[in-house]
Design a protein around this motif. Structure first.
Motif, PDB file in Angstrom:
ATOM      1  N   PRO A  23     -56.688  27.557 -71.549  1.00 56.68           N
ATOM      2  CA  PRO A  23     -55.783  27.474 -70.391  1.00 56.68           C
ATOM      3  C   PRO A  23     -54.336  27.652 -70.818  1.00 56.68           C
ATOM      4  CG  PRO A  23     -57.371  25.678 -70.370  1.00 56.68           C
ATOM      5  CD  PRO A  23     -57.504  26.332 -71.693  1.00 56.68           C
ATOM      6  N   PRO A  24     -53.491  28.120 -69.913  1.00 58.93           N
ATOM      7  CA  PRO A  24     -52.090  28.368 -70.267  1.00 58.93           C
ATOM      8  C   PRO A  24     -51.315  27.081 -70.504  1.00 58.93           C
ATOM      9  CG  PRO A  24     -52.445  28.689 -67.918  1.00 58.93           C
ATOM     10  CD  PRO A  24     -53.792  28.494 -68.522  1.00 58.93           C
ATOM     11  N   ASP A  25     -50.453  27.112 -71.501  1.00 61.75           N
ATOM     12  CA  ASP A  25     -49.483  26.056 -71.754  1.00 61.75           C
ATOM     13  C   ASP A  25     -48.244  26.704 -72.346  1.00 61.75           C
ATOM     14  OD1 ASP A  25     -50.096  26.596 -74.414  1.00 61.75           O
ATOM     15  OD2 ASP A  25     -51.445  24.885 -74.596  1.00 61.75           O
ATOM     16  N   LEU A  26     -47.177  25.946 -72.526  1.00 63.57           N
ATOM     17  CA  LEU A  26     -45.917  26.505 -72.990  1.00 63.57           C
ATOM     18  C   LEU A  26     -46.053  27.133 -74.371  1.00 63.57           C
ATOM     19  CD1 LEU A  26     -42.913  26.939 -72.447  1.00 63.57           C
ATOM     20  CD2 LEU A  26     -42.474  24.686 -73.461  1.00 63.57           C
ATOM     21  N   GLU A  27     -46.780  26.455 -75.244  1.00 62.97           N
ATOM     22  CA  GLU A  27     -46.959  26.989 -76.593  1.00 62.97           C
ATOM     23  C   GLU A  27     -47.709  28.313 -76.560  1.00 62.97           C
ATOM     24  OE1 GLU A  27     -48.978  25.695 -80.892  1.00 62.97           O
ATOM     25  OE2 GLU A  27     -49.012  24.331 -79.176  1.00 62.97           O
ATOM     26  N   GLY A  28     -48.745  28.391 -75.728  1.00 60.94           N
ATOM     27  CA  GLY A  28     -49.524  29.620 -75.630  1.00 60.94           C
ATOM     28  C   GLY A  28     -48.725  30.764 -75.021  1.00 60.94           C
ATOM     29  N   THR A  86     -46.269  38.515 -76.290  1.00 57.90           N
ATOM     30  CA  THR A  86     -46.552  37.082 -76.427  1.00 57.90           C
ATOM     31  C   THR A  86     -47.644  36.681 -75.443  1.00 57.90           C
ATOM     32  OG1 THR A  86     -44.891  36.469 -74.760  1.00 57.90           O
ATOM     33  CG2 THR A  86     -44.126  36.687 -77.041  1.00 57.90           C
ATOM     34  N   GLY A  87     -47.833  35.393 -75.301  1.00 59.17           N
ATOM     35  CA  GLY A  87     -48.842  34.897 -74.377  1.00 59.17           C
ATOM     36  C   GLY A  87     -48.582  35.288 -72.935  1.00 59.17           C
ATOM     37  N   ILE A  88     -47.347  35.660 -72.614  1.00 61.54           N
ATOM     38  CA  ILE A  88     -47.049  36.120 -71.252  1.00 61.54           C
ATOM     39  C   ILE A  88     -47.873  37.357 -70.932  1.00 61.54           C
ATOM     40  CG2 ILE A  88     -45.244  37.071 -69.754  1.00 61.54           C
ATOM     41  CD1 ILE A  88     -43.269  35.270 -71.224  1.00 61.54           C
ATOM     42  N   GLU A  89     -48.017  38.252 -71.909  1.00 60.91           N
ATOM     43  CA  GLU A  89     -48.845  39.437 -71.721  1.00 60.91           C
ATOM     44  C   GLU A  89     -50.313  39.050 -71.577  1.00 60.91           C
ATOM     45  OE1 GLU A  89     -50.264  43.609 -72.161  1.00 60.91           O
ATOM     46  OE2 GLU A  89     -48.909  42.381 -70.969  1.00 60.91           O
ATOM     47  N   GLY A  90     -50.769  38.106 -72.406  1.00 58.04           N
ATOM     48  CA  GLY A  90     -52.170  37.699 -72.344  1.00 58.04           C
ATOM     49  C   GLY A  90     -52.524  36.974 -71.062  1.00 58.04           C
ATOM     50  N   TYR A  91     -51.734  35.948 -70.717  1.00 63.56           N
ATOM     51  CA  TYR A  91     -52.024  35.184 -69.502  1.00 63.56           C
ATOM     52  C   TYR A  91     -51.711  35.990 -68.242  1.00 63.56           C
ATOM     53  CZ  TYR A  91     -52.781  31.036 -72.328  1.00 63.56           C
ATOM     54  OH  TYR A  91     -53.290  30.141 -73.234  1.00 63.56           O
ATOM     55  N   GLY A  92     -50.885  37.022 -68.387  1.00 63.94           N
ATOM     56  CA  GLY A  92     -50.632  37.908 -67.258  1.00 63.94           C
ATOM     57  C   GLY A  92     -51.848  38.723 -66.867  1.00 63.94           C
ATOM     58  N   MET A  93     -52.882  38.697 -67.711  1.00 68.42           N
ATOM     59  CA  MET A  93     -54.133  39.376 -67.387  1.00 68.42           C
ATOM     60  C   MET A  93     -55.043  38.505 -66.531  1.00 68.42           C
ATOM     61  SD  MET A  93     -53.536  42.187 -68.838  1.00 68.42           S
ATOM     62  CE  MET A  93     -55.112  42.923 -68.432  1.00 68.42           C
ATOM     63  N   ALA A  94     -54.654  37.239 -66.305  1.00 68.60           N
ATOM     64  CA  ALA A  94     -55.512  36.327 -65.549  1.00 68.60           C
ATOM     65  C   ALA A  94     -54.807  35.641 -64.393  1.00 68.60           C
ATOM     66  CB  ALA A  94     -56.096  35.262 -66.487  1.00 68.60           C
ATOM     67  N   LEU A  95     -53.492  35.456 -64.512  1.00 70.52           N
ATOM     68  CA  LEU A  95     -52.748  34.706 -63.504  1.00 70.52           C
ATOM     69  C   LEU A  95     -51.693  35.601 -62.852  1.00 70.52           C
ATOM     70  CD1 LEU A  95     -52.207  31.346 -65.431  1.00 70.52           C
ATOM     71  CD2 LEU A  95     -54.007  31.913 -63.780  1.00 70.52           C
ATOM     72  N   PHE A  96     -51.721  35.658 -61.530  1.00 69.00           N
ATOM     73  CA  PHE A  96     -50.786  36.483 -60.777  1.00 69.00           C
ATOM     74  C   PHE A  96     -49.347  36.031 -61.014  1.00 69.00           C
ATOM     75  CE2 PHE A  96     -49.776  38.305 -56.290  1.00 69.00           C
ATOM     76  CZ  PHE A  96     -49.237  39.442 -56.889  1.00 69.00           C
ATOM     77  N   SER A  97     -49.119  34.725 -61.132  1.00 68.07           N
ATOM     78  CA  SER A  97     -47.763  34.207 -61.317  1.00 68.07           C
ATOM     79  C   SER A  97     -47.175  34.685 -62.642  1.00 68.07           C
ATOM     80  CB  SER A  97     -47.769  32.680 -61.257  1.00 68.07           C
ATOM     81  OG  SER A  97     -48.645  32.139 -62.250  1.00 68.07           O
ATOM     82  N   VAL A  98     -47.975  34.636 -63.704  1.00 66.04           N
ATOM     83  CA  VAL A  98     -47.481  35.084 -65.011  1.00 66.04           C
ATOM     84  C   VAL A  98     -47.253  36.591 -65.005  1.00 66.04           C
ATOM     85  CG1 VAL A  98     -47.949  35.151 -67.485  1.00 66.04           C
ATOM     86  CG2 VAL A  98     -48.685  33.175 -66.134  1.00 66.04           C
ATOM     87  N   HIS A  99     -48.174  37.310 -64.389  1.00 68.89           N
ATOM     88  CA  HIS A  99     -47.996  38.762 -64.291  1.00 68.89           C
ATOM     89  C   HIS A  99     -46.724  39.102 -63.523  1.00 68.89           C
ATOM     90  CE1 HIS A  99     -48.709  42.995 -63.327  1.00 68.89           C
ATOM     91  NE2 HIS A  99     -48.419  42.662 -62.079  1.00 68.89           N
ATOM     92  N   MET A 100     -46.456  38.401 -62.431  1.00 67.32           N
ATOM     93  CA  MET A 100     -45.280  38.705 -61.634  1.00 67.32           C
ATOM     94  C   MET A 100     -44.000  38.358 -62.391  1.00 67.32           C
ATOM     95  SD  MET A 100     -44.379  40.239 -58.967  1.00 67.32           S
ATOM     96  CE  MET A 100     -45.953  40.361 -58.116  1.00 67.32           C
ATOM     97  N   PHE A 101     -44.040  37.297 -63.194  1.00 66.10           N
ATOM     98  CA  PHE A 101     -42.898  36.972 -64.054  1.00 66.10           C
ATOM     99  C   PHE A 101     -42.647  38.125 -65.024  1.00 66.10           C
ATOM    100  CE2 PHE A 101     -41.197  35.225 -68.027  1.00 66.10           C
ATOM    101  CZ  PHE A 101     -40.056  34.585 -67.564  1.00 66.10           C
ATOM    102  N   GLN A 102     -43.715  38.645 -65.605  1.00 66.14           N
ATOM    103  CA  GLN A 102     -43.614  39.791 -66.504  1.00 66.14           C
ATOM    104  C   GLN A 102     -43.032  41.006 -65.782  1.00 66.14           C
ATOM    105  OE1 GLN A 102     -47.381  41.596 -67.576  1.00 66.14           O
ATOM    106  NE2 GLN A 102     -46.710  41.888 -69.696  1.00 66.14           N
ATOM    107  N   TRP A 255     -60.288  26.797 -66.345  1.00 61.86           N
ATOM    108  CA  TRP A 255     -58.848  26.585 -66.257  1.00 61.86           C
ATOM    109  C   TRP A 255     -58.456  25.765 -65.034  1.00 61.86           C
ATOM    110  CZ3 TRP A 255     -55.998  31.784 -67.731  1.00 61.86           C
ATOM    111  CH2 TRP A 255     -56.380  32.144 -69.035  1.00 61.86           C
ATOM    112  N   ASN A 256     -59.363  25.640 -64.064  1.00 62.44           N
ATOM    113  CA  ASN A 256     -59.098  24.879 -62.833  1.00 62.44           C
ATOM    114  C   ASN A 256     -57.828  25.381 -62.112  1.00 62.44           C
ATOM    115  OD1 ASN A 256     -61.331  23.115 -63.184  1.00 62.44           O
ATOM    116  ND2 ASN A 256     -60.122  21.928 -64.677  1.00 62.44           N
ATOM    117  N   VAL A 257     -57.747  26.696 -61.948  1.00 61.51           N
ATOM    118  CA  VAL A 257     -56.584  27.309 -61.308  1.00 61.51           C
ATOM    119  C   VAL A 257     -56.846  27.500 -59.826  1.00 61.51           C
ATOM    120  CG1 VAL A 257     -55.150  29.382 -61.183  1.00 61.51           C
ATOM    121  CG2 VAL A 257     -55.863  28.487 -63.410  1.00 61.51           C
ATOM    122  N   ASP A 258     -55.927  27.024 -58.993  1.00 62.29           N
ATOM    123  CA  ASP A 258     -55.965  27.291 -57.557  1.00 62.29           C
ATOM    124  C   ASP A 258     -55.343  28.671 -57.332  1.00 62.29           C
ATOM    125  OD1 ASP A 258     -55.457  27.510 -54.816  1.00 62.29           O
ATOM    126  OD2 ASP A 258     -55.140  25.360 -54.579  1.00 62.29           O
TER     127      ASP A 258
END
Length: 335
Positions: A23-28, A86-102, A255-258
């Motif tokens: 699951p995503p966290d700041l370190e990841g 970084t993890g922004i690229e990786g988690y951007g493949m699963a979470l719309f919020s991270v992708h939109m930040f990217q 990940w328990n993501v809404d």
């Protein structure tokens, strides 16, 4: 990196590709993240190296270069690397919020700093001049800057249409899901975001010899013209009752993501990034406007010193003749 992730990275399959397994966290999000082909790290290294080569050549010729431009270029390259390696690229493949930040960093922020680095001006100053083969690259660049292609590419109708398409045309059509099915489709989309930002902000900032109006007020209006479309898109994303992109409809269950809450975050990030770059650009425009006025005032002062303030003297003489004419004409009218 697990076997499934390695296989997906190798084959460029749809699905998780190089998505992290935890699951995503700041370190990841901040950690370096493996990815296929390493396209963007190589691109960023190349952009940084070429800029340094240009600086070295200028230094060898004794030509100064503003440190602020170098810092801006470094920040722009660092922002691109940050959201693509970084993890922004990786988690951007699963979470719309991270992708939109990217997406917002690549379109709305990194291009501003890259353009403030004045790479075209640096290139024009470092490329050899002359009529032979050595001067051919510089002549080609100058031709391109004055070509119909550049004029069309810098026209507000084109830049605004491209900016709108990068939001509505990609996310409200099947294009997004199609591109996310493969590694190169994903990379193409990220490059599109970055190039769109450069094309949109280039005629606004005018740091380089960009085709378009030099009028600061018109450039501010061009900058402001895209904000309503940006805001409406953010509102549409936040108010949607179904996932905008099917690709993000099924994040890992562990990940328990809404999904809808994550989409709400995506819309909010889009809204915020309509304001942050606007502030940066407005500050940059205000600085260039003041510097432009200051240069004009210095040129006027130097011209006045050379010709004894001939322009002002001619204007004063005109006012004197006008006053004399009024004085002689008044008795005739009174009579």
């Amino acid at each position: 990196m697990n076997d499934e992730m390695k296989m997906n990275m190798h084959n460029g399959m749809s699905g998780p590709m190089w998505m992290p397994s935890t699951p995503p966290d700041l370190e990841g999000l901040l950690a370096w993240h493996p990815q296929p082909y390493a396209l963007f790290p190589v691109l960023c290294a190349l952009l940084a190296a070429l800029y340094v080569v240009g600086l070295i050549r200028l230094r060898q010729r004794g030509v100064s270069w503003p440190i602020g431009r170098t810092v801006s270029w470094a920040v722009g390259v660092a922002l691109v690397l940050w959201v693509t390696a970084t993890g922004i690229e990786g988690y951007g493949m699963a979470l719309f919020s991270v992708h939109m930040f990217q997406h917002m960093i690549l379109t709305m922020l990194a291009p501003v700093f890259l353009l403030l680095g004045a790479p075209v001006t640096l290139l024009l100053r470092t490329l050899p001049t002359g009529k032979g083969r050595r001067g051919a690259p510089r002549r080609a660049l100058v031709w391109l800057l004055h070509s119909p292609i550049a004029k069309v590419g810098a026209h507000p109708a084109f830049t605004l249409a491209l900016f709108i398409f990068s939001l509505y045309g990609i996310y409200f059509t099947p294009i997004f899901d199609v591109l996310m099915r493969s590694v190169w489709g994903h990379y193409f989309m990220l490059l599109h975001f970055l190039i769109t930002g450069i094309i949109y902000f280039g005629p606004v900032l005018m740091v380089d010899p960009w085709p378009g109006s030099k009028n600061h007020l018109l450039r501010i209006m061009l900058m402001m013209s895209g904000l309503p479309f940006h805001a409406f898109f953010a509102i549409a994303v936040m108010m949607s009752e179904t996932p905008i992109a099917r690709f993000f409809a099924s994040p890992p269950p562990s990940w328990n993501v809404d999904v809808m809450a994550d989409q709400l975050w995506a819309g909010g990030l889009t809204w915020v990034f309509g304001d942050i770059p606007t502030i940066v650009v407005m500050i940059a425009l205000a600085i260039t406007w003041m510097r432009s006025d200051d240069r004009l005032a210095r040129r006027t002062d130097r011209q006045a010193e050379r010709d004894g303030d001939a322009e002002l003297n001619a204007y004063n003489a005109y006012l004197q003749r006008l006053a004399e004419y009024e004085a002689t004409a008044r008795p005739v009218r009174n009579g």
